[in-house]
Design an enzyme around this catalytic site. Structure first.
Site, PDB file in Angstrom:
ATOM      1  N   CYS A   1      98.193   4.096  52.273  1.00  0.00           N
ATOM      2  CA  CYS A   1      99.510   4.586  51.868  1.00  0.00           C
ATOM      3  C   CYS A   1      99.535   4.951  50.387  1.00  0.00           C
ATOM      4  O   CYS A   1     100.479   5.575  49.911  1.00  0.00           O
ATOM      5  CB  CYS A   1     100.568   3.527  52.128  1.00  0.00           C
ATOM      6  SG  CYS A   1     100.273   2.005  51.202  1.00  0.00           S
TER       7      CYS A   1
ATOM      8  N   CYS B   1     102.167  -3.713  54.766  1.00  0.00           N
ATOM      9  CA  CYS B   1     102.189  -4.168  53.373  1.00  0.00           C
ATOM     10  C   CYS B   1     101.673  -5.609  53.306  1.00  0.00           C
ATOM     11  O   CYS B   1     100.964  -5.979  52.365  1.00  0.00           O
ATOM     12  CB  CYS B   1     103.601  -4.093  52.798  1.00  0.00           C
ATOM     13  SG  CYS B   1     104.435  -2.537  53.130  1.00  0.00           S
TER      14      CYS B   1
HETATM   15 FE1  FES Z   1     101.945   0.732  51.152  1.00  0.00          FE
HETATM   16 FE2  FES Z   1     103.964  -0.930  51.425  1.00  0.00          FE
HETATM   17  S1  FES Z   1     103.958   1.219  51.786  1.00  0.00           S
HETATM   18  S2  FES Z   1     101.923  -1.383  50.921  1.00  0.00           S
END
Ligand code: FES
Length: 149
Positions: free
Chosen positions: A54, A123
């Site tokens: 991400c 996460c």
């Molecule tokens: Fe990447 Fe939360 S969106 S760790």
């Protein structure tokens, strides 16, 4: 109360409402706003960084002594879920032996946080993987997590 304090309070309330409406628990919101374990440790003897797919990055600082985690801090460039997960991870592992800390699972962090939006479960994973990587002693810098965060 001056203007800045009034603004901060209003701002914090708005953030709280936004996060709560998105599915973050009060505990997760507290971690995000107060960041009790955020920062670096000048006397860390293990520093490890990991970037999730991400794009969020976590860096963990561990002060290890006699096989025990004396202190730990995280620096987080990332979302509220990343910050809350990293803060909870430190509270879980501080004072534990390396072997005990190595058994940390996603569900341990989830249990502390109580609630996180579904799309933020990864996460927690990033916090656990960063920590396990540190405990394995792989000193990394800006490594990209091949499986995503
Ligand atoms: Fe990447 Fe939360 S969106 S760790």
């Amino acid at each position: 109360m001056n203007y800045d304090q009034a603004f901060d309070r209003e701002d914090t309330r708005a953030i709280r409402e936004m996060l709560s409406g998105s599915g973050y628990s009060d505990k997760a919101i507290e971690y995000y706003l107060n960041r009790p374990n955020m920062g670096s440790l000048p006397d860390a003897n293990q520093v490890t960084e990991l970037t999730g797919r991400c794009g969020d990055t976590m860096k963990v600082y561990l002060k290890l002594e006699h096989g025990r985690i004396e202190d730990a801090k995280f620096q987080v460039l990332g979302c509220p879920g990343a910050v809350a997960s990293a803060m909870a991870a430190v509270d879980i592992i501080k004072g534990k032996t390396i072997e005990e800390a190595r058994t940390i699972k996603d569900r341990d962090i989830f249990r502390v946080l109580g609630e996180l939006p579904d799309q933020k479960q990864h996460c927690i994973r990033l916090a656990v993987k960063t920590l396990l990587k540190a405990l394995d002693g792989h000193v990394g810098s800006n490594d990209l997590d091949p499986e995503g965060g």
